[in-house]
Structures are given as C-alpha cells and as structure tokens.
Design an enzyme around this catalytic site. Structure first.
Site, PDB file in Angstrom:
ATOM      1  N   PRO A  69       0.832  -1.212   0.000  1.00 41.82           N
ATOM      2  CG  PRO A  69      -0.077  -1.087   2.143  1.00 41.82           C
ATOM      3  CD  PRO A  69       0.706  -1.978   1.230  1.00 41.82           C
ATOM      4  CD  GLU A  70       2.712   3.161  -4.370  1.00 42.30           C
ATOM      5  OE1 GLU A  70       2.902   4.353  -4.622  1.00 42.30           O
ATOM      6  OE2 GLU A  70       2.898   2.260  -5.197  1.00 42.30           O
TER       7      GLU A  70
END
Ligand SMILES: [Zn+2]
Length: 284
Positions: A2-3
């Site tokens: 996840p960013e």
C-alpha cells in the site's frame, strides 16, 4: 504494497470504527511484530487506553491514544479487520475493545510493524517517523525535491521511492509520476532541472489526490469481510501495462528492472539521458 493513498483510505476507514473505543485487552500472537519494545510493555501500556484519533504520515498509521501512540506499518500484505474476522494463523494482533468488538491485524507475509510510544515524547521526533521526508502535499513546488536530489547520481525513480526524501510514494505511483511528468525513471537526479522537479511534485500531488478521492469511495463501500487494506482500482497509465500502447503516443509500454523494482515507462514520452551506475552498467 500500500502507498500513501491506500494507507489514507485505511486510516479513514479505521476512523469510522475505532474512534473513542477503549482498549480492554491486547492479544499479540507474533511478538516480533512489535518493533521498539517488548510485548509485555506493549500490552500493559495499551490496556485501558482510548483511541482518540487515527492519523497518517507517509505510509505509517498513527493511533493517537490518551496516554500514548501506536504506530503501524502494513508493509506488503497487512490489513485490519474490524469485528468481522475469524482468527486464523495470519492473525497476529488483536485489540479487544470495551464493547467487546475487536480490531484484528492480519498479515500473510508477517512484514508489518508496530511501535508503542508514551506521550512524554514527541512522536514526529522519534523513529521511524523522524526519518521520513516531506509528503508531496506539504510542498508548494519542486524546490525541496531539487535541493534533496540535485547532487545525487542515482536514477530519479529510485529517489522517489526513498522515504527519507519523499514520504508515501511506492513502486506503482513512482512509475505513474515519472510518466505524468514526462521524465524517464532512469534519469540521473543530478541532471534534473528545477523546472522538472516542479513538474514532478505537481504531478505527484495530482496523482495522489485523485487516488485518495477514489479511495474515498472505497471507504464508503467498505466490506468488512475483505479486510481494511485500502486497495482500490485506480487508472494507471504505465504500471502493469507492459506491451500495451501508451495512452498518449501509442508506443508500447516497456517493463524493465531498476534496482530490482519492476519499472514501467513509455520510451517515447519519457526520453531521458542514459543513467550509468558505478559498475558502468547502463540503463536504456
Ligand atoms: Zn507515450
């Protein structure tokens, strides 16, 4: 992994469920996940604290409690389940609240990390948060980026991924930001002009904002059985589009490796000077 936009989505989803919840009990199944203190300290300190807020810095989630902070990093596969999870071998940590609901942390790869700090210390001055660079949203233009990178002989994409330079950008958005800025991911940072840095920050903000807005719809449609992992479908121009025509010029998108990371770009839209590393291995 996840960013920034996905972690923002997780944060917003969690806020709907855990705000003002008092932690009655903490169950830790995999003590190695606790990074900065022993498991007994983690459990005893957190018991009977109330979660007052959930914040985000870069890719870190910060649970603000009444006497301390929990910092959580999901790394590759971490996700939360609120009150919906049947415990399995990938459930490593469970917060049990006073109303008997639970927040379970699930992580197939076990790479996720937790930290606990009491409030005698300023959270932003402690590791891991003090090692983070600024987020694109904190920047008006590219001058901070230029200042950080203009002496470095490294490919610009590698530096976009460096959390001590910019916080929150991972492999997917790094490729997308390079494409939107019309800059080769291989371009050596010391050849980046101020104008190009401006363009890069402007595009980073635009892409991350769009992704956060899209993530907002995930928050509204959050289905508890899938876990809170922030994943959503965003419109990608290069990432995952190897061999497909570029949306701008129809040239086929190329996928290659840059410092072990899959890297996608359009060879026509993203022309750049060749980057040569110390071993004289040239890219492009
Ligand atoms: Zn193109």
């Amino acid at each position: 992994m996840p960013e920034l936009p996905e972690v923002e989505t997780v944060k917003e989803t969690l806020k709907r469920y855990v705000l003002n919840q008092r932690i009655e009990k903490v169950i830790v199944r995999y003590p190695k996940m606790i990074e900065n203190c022993d498991v007994v300290t983690f459990i005893t300190q957190l018991s009977f604290q109330t979660i007052l807020d959930v914040q985000r810095k870069g890719k870190f989630l910060i649970f603000i409690c009444d006497r301390g902070y929990i910092i959580s990093h999901l790394r590759m596969e971490g996700k939360y389940y609120y009150n919906s999870h049947t415990e399995d071998k990938h459930t490593h940590l469970i917060f049990v609240f006073h109303d008997h609901t639970t927040l379970a942390y699930h992580d197939v790869r076990k790479f996720g990390k937790f930290y606990y700090f009491d409030q005698t210390q300023k959270i932003e001055q402690l590791p891991p948060l003090n090692r983070l660079g600024k987020e694109p949203f904190e920047l008006l233009d590219g001058s901070y980026l230029y200042q950080k990178i203009h002496l470095l002989k490294k490919p610009i994409k590698t530096l976009l991924l460096d959390q001590s330079i910019l916080a929150g950008i991972g492999n997917i958005y790094a490729d997308e930001i390079c494409f939107a800025s019309k800059i080769s991911p291989f371009k050596s940072a010391n050849q980046m002009t101020k104008k190009e840095c401006n363009r890069m920050i402007e595009q980073a903000k635009k892409i991350l904002t769009e992704a956060i807005q899209l993530g907002g719809s995930t928050v509204r449609s959050y289905q508890s059985e899938h876990g809170i992992n922030g994943k959503f479908q965003t419109k990608l121009h290069v990432y995952g589009r190897e061999g497909l025509p570029c949306d701008i010029c129809q040239t086929n998108i190329i996928k290659t490796k840059l410092n072990q990371r899959g890297t996608h770009y359009c060879p026509h839209c993203q022309k750049g000077k060749k980057y040569v590393n110390r071993n004289n291995r040239s890219y492009r």
